[in-house]
Scaffold this active site. Structure first.
Site, short mmCIF file in Angstrom:
data_model
loop_
_atom_site.label_atom_id
_atom_site.label_comp_id
_atom_site.label_asym_id
_atom_site.label_seq_id
_atom_site.Cartn_x
_atom_site.Cartn_y
_atom_site.Cartn_z
N HIS A 8 -60.97 -4.97 20.11
CA HIS A 8 -61.19 -6.37 19.79
C HIS A 8 -59.87 -7.05 19.42
O HIS A 8 -58.85 -6.39 19.23
CB HIS A 8 -62.18 -6.52 18.62
N LYS B 76 -60.41 -9.93 14.13
CA LYS B 76 -61.71 -9.36 13.76
C LYS B 76 -61.60 -8.66 12.42
O LYS B 76 -60.71 -7.83 12.21
CB LYS B 76 -62.21 -8.39 14.84
#
Length: 238
Positions: free
Chosen positions: A135, A139
């Site tokens: 990600h 995040k």
């Protein structure tokens, strides 16, 4: 439909664009600078709330929606230790709550593939399962909520696994989840089964946030005027 967006970061803005494109009205855009809009009188102006905030605030935001008698769709991850309490409050107060670790239609189909593959591999002792999730650097939680959902599915189907760890491991009783944070990366999840002879891999890669946002709006459309606890399996009839 009138929507209250609780959380107005990148995901909130993506949800706004999708919702407005479908003819819905955003009555509140709530972030850290407009928390007064979480009061009962303000929330009651909405038909449904969509909550994408932080692990520290999600629980309280959901309860405020319940107090205002507003159905709430939640996509915040990293707070699930309080999920049983939220579900109990939802049923007790006769409210509507839909949680998903991932609203993407493709990811929810991927969940079904993962569950079935884990079931097929449960008796294949020569194969070791592992996971990688990738990600963007903003995040806040690791592993991702989607990765945890995938891991729980694998653990359910493979009794020899007693839990997961957020690192690579050679322990046959643990499922290793490697979390990588690089930009730009909306989200990739890789499940792999390795044996000395061969490997089996399934992968889901998101190309943008649009799939997550569209799924969240679809969930909100579906949840309006309902009561109870739901998931994307209900929305997609999986």
């Amino acid at each position: 439909m009138k929507i209250a967006l609780i959380g107005y970061g990148k995901m909130g803005k993506a949800i706004e664009a999708i919702a407005q494109g479908r003819g819905h009205e955003i009555v509140h855009r709530i972030d850290i600078n407009s928390s007064h809009l979480l009061e009962k009188e303000q929330l009651q102006q909405a038909d449904v709330a969509i909550e994408f905030t932080t692990p520290e605030t999600a629980y309280h935001n959901i309860l405020k929606c319940f107090a205002a008698n507003v159905p709430v769709v939640c996509g915040t991850t990293g707070w699930l230790e309080k999920l049983p309490e939220v579900k109990a409050q939802c049923l007790e107060q006769h409210q509507a709550f839909l949680y998903a670790s991932n609203f993407s239609v493709g990811v929810n189909i991927f969940f079904e593939l993962n569950r079935r593959l884990a079931e097929l591999m449960a008796t294949q002792s020569d194969y070791r399962s592992s996971m990688v999730e990738i990600h963007h650097t903003q995040k806040k939680d690791a592993p991702s909520g989607t990765a945890i959902t995938l891991a729980e599915q694998i653990l359910e189907k493979q009794p020899a696994k007693t839990g997961w760890v957020n690192e690579a491991t050679t322990d046959p009783t643990k499922l290793g989840i490697v979390s990588e944070r690089v930009d730009p990366a909306p989200g990739t999840h890789i499940i792999q089964y390795d044996s000395p002879i061969d490997s089996i891999t399934i992968t889901h890669t998101a190309h943008s946030r649009e799939g997550f946002a569209a799924g969240a709006v679809t969930a909100a459309e579906w949840l309006k005027d309902k009561k109870g606890i739901f998931s994307m399996k209900d929305v997609l009839s999986l």
